[in-house]
Design an enzyme around this catalytic site. Structure first.
Site, short mmCIF file in Angstrom:
data_model
loop_
_atom_site.label_atom_id
_atom_site.label_comp_id
_atom_site.label_asym_id
_atom_site.label_seq_id
_atom_site.Cartn_x
_atom_site.Cartn_y
_atom_site.Cartn_z
CE1 TYR A 144 -3.56 -2.56 0.54
CE2 TYR A 144 -4.64 -0.54 1.24
CZ TYR A 144 -4.72 -1.85 0.84
OH TYR A 144 -5.93 -2.46 0.72
CE LYS A 194 1.44 -17.62 -3.37
NZ LYS A 194 0.49 -18.75 -3.45
CG ASP A 226 -2.48 -20.08 -2.10
OD1 ASP A 226 -1.90 -20.11 -0.99
OD2 ASP A 226 -2.09 -20.73 -3.09
CG ASP A 250 -8.12 -4.65 1.55
OD1 ASP A 250 -9.03 -4.14 2.23
OD2 ASP A 250 -8.11 -4.64 0.31
CG ASP A 254 -13.76 -6.92 2.32
OD1 ASP A 254 -13.48 -6.24 3.33
OD2 ASP A 254 -14.22 -6.44 1.27
C1 IPM Z 1 -10.35 -1.21 4.15
C2 IPM Z 1 -10.64 -0.55 2.83
C3 IPM Z 1 -9.50 0.39 2.48
C4 IPM Z 1 -8.25 -0.45 2.36
C5 IPM Z 1 -9.73 1.22 1.21
C6 IPM Z 1 -11.01 2.01 1.28
C7 IPM Z 1 -8.56 2.12 0.92
O1 IPM Z 1 -10.86 -1.51 1.85
O2 IPM Z 1 -10.21 -0.48 5.16
O3 IPM Z 1 -10.28 -2.44 4.19
O4 IPM Z 1 -7.96 -1.03 1.31
O5 IPM Z 1 -7.51 -0.52 3.35
MG MG Z 2 -10.91 -3.50 2.58
#
Ligand code: IPM
Ligand code: MG
Length: 365
Positions: A144, A194, A226, A250, A254
């Site tokens: 990032y 990884k 993975d 990240d 999710d």
């Molecule tokens: C998160 C989001 C952010 C990230 C984005 C909005 C930049 O997806 O906080 O997980 O990738 O960190």
């Molecule tokens: Mg995110």
């Protein structure tokens, strides 16, 4: 803590559903204040809302406010109206910059399944019942932020690159956070990398092994990312704490969020070395439902609980907020995202009011 003894919270509603959900969280903070918890609130700008007013997604004034506060409560940033904006002025850049400015390297993303919502998960109830895992994501390094990075044209060919880079200090400090968290839980840590392909992962693994020597009561395992993604949807209860880099965290967080039925339920904390933190729901700004009073405010309300626990030294009140959320779910209150049929769903405000009502009762008890 800042000079005056009253803890200060900077509230950054941001974009999309951010202002609506933050409103409900502020009501919850208001309820605590009515019951004698001293907290001071201040509002600030971030993301698209800041860009619209100041032409910057993170104005200097917001940084100064954040530095003077004990904790930051954030809604969400981003929206399609900013798609054409240059990358360094995009709302998301404001979020990345505030993480870097405040040195919020440790991102804690718990995924907890509320028994009342087991049927909302896309996985079979027996796979997710009582799920309680914590993802510790490194938040201010890795690909990032790595340099060099660019998009360019060379010999008439367009190309672009980013750099995934960690030094041992960055790995060590996030490993300490993860081991310490595991010590307070089921004492199992899975480090995700990884290492079969990436040098940066080999170093990650080496340093995590070194730090492990200081936490011999914690069982450490390693997993390729993975496989970790597969295991998360195959048998998520095998995990207690997972620690991983910025990009992998990240993605995995999710996936982990969805195991619990709705991304609308999960809070997060982003902490620096001194436990100063920024607290935000892990979901985004959901522009498609913004302004409709249907978004789920619970992730933001639960973020307030994390804030009280980690940055403001109010663990008792944090427990009460979480209890008030459980009571509200038990009473059958469901926003659209967590209701079985989508029928009879309550609004953002109704959900917030119900939590406040339950919290009032718990605070007066
Ligand atoms: C998160 C989001 C952010 C990230 C984005 C909005 C930049 O997806 O906080 O997980 O990738 O960190
Ligand atoms: Mg995110």
């Amino acid at each position: 803590m800042t000079n005056s003894n009253i803890p200060k919270i900077l509230v950054l509603p941001g974009d999309g559903i951010g202002p609506e959900i933050v409103n409900e969280a502020v009501k919850v903070i208001g309820c605590l204040r009515e019951h004698g918890v001293t907290l001071e609130l201040q509002n600030g700008l971030i993301g698209g809302a800041a860009y619209d007013e100041t032409h910057s997604p993170l104005p200097a004034e917001t940084i100064a406010q954040a530095e003077a506060c004990d904790a930051v409560l954030l809604g969400a940033v981003g929206g399609p109206q900013y798609d054409g904006v240059e990358r360094h002025l995009r709302p998301e850049q404001g979020l990345l910059d505030i993480r870097a400015e405040l040195n919020l390297f440790a991102n804690l993303r718990p995924a907890l399944l509320y028994a009342q919502l087991a049927s909302a998960s896309s996985l079979k109830p027996e796979l997710v019942s009582d799920l309680d895992l914590l993802i510790v994501r490194e938040l201010t390094g890795g690909i990032y932020f790595g340099q060099p990075r660019a998009q360019e044209v060379q010999n008439n060919i367009r190309r672009a690159y980013n750099t995934m880079i960690y030094d041992e200090n960055e790995i060590r400090r996030i490993a300490h956070v993860a081991f310490a968290a595991a010590q307070k839980r089921d004492k199992r840590l899975c480090s995700v990398d990884k290492a079969n392909v990436l040098e940066v992962s080999l170093l990650w693994r080496e340093v995590v092994e070194e730090v492990h020597k200081e936490y011999s009561d914690v069982e450490l395992s390693h997993m390729y990312v993975d496989n970790a993604a597969m295991q998360l949807v195959r048998a998520p209860k095998q995990f207690d704490v997972m620690v991983t880099s910025n990009l992998f965290g990240d993605i995995l967080s999710d996936a982990a969020a969805m195991l619990t039925g709705s991304i609308g339920m999960l809070p997060s904390a982003s902490l620096n070395e001194n436990n100063k933190g920024m607290y935000e729901p892990i979901h985004g700004s959901a522009p498609d439902i913004a302004g409709k009073n249907i978004a789920n405010p619970l992730a933001t309300i639960l973020s307030v609980a994390m804030m009280l626990r980690y940055s403001l030294n109010h663990a008792v009140e944090a427990d009460k907020i979480e209890q008030a959320v459980v009571m509200t779910l038990q009473q059958g209150m469901r926003t659209q995202d967590i209701s079985d049929s989508g029928n009879n769903a309550v609004s953002t405000q109704e959900m917030g009011d119900a939590v406040v009502k339950n919290l009032q009762q718990l605070m007066s008890a």
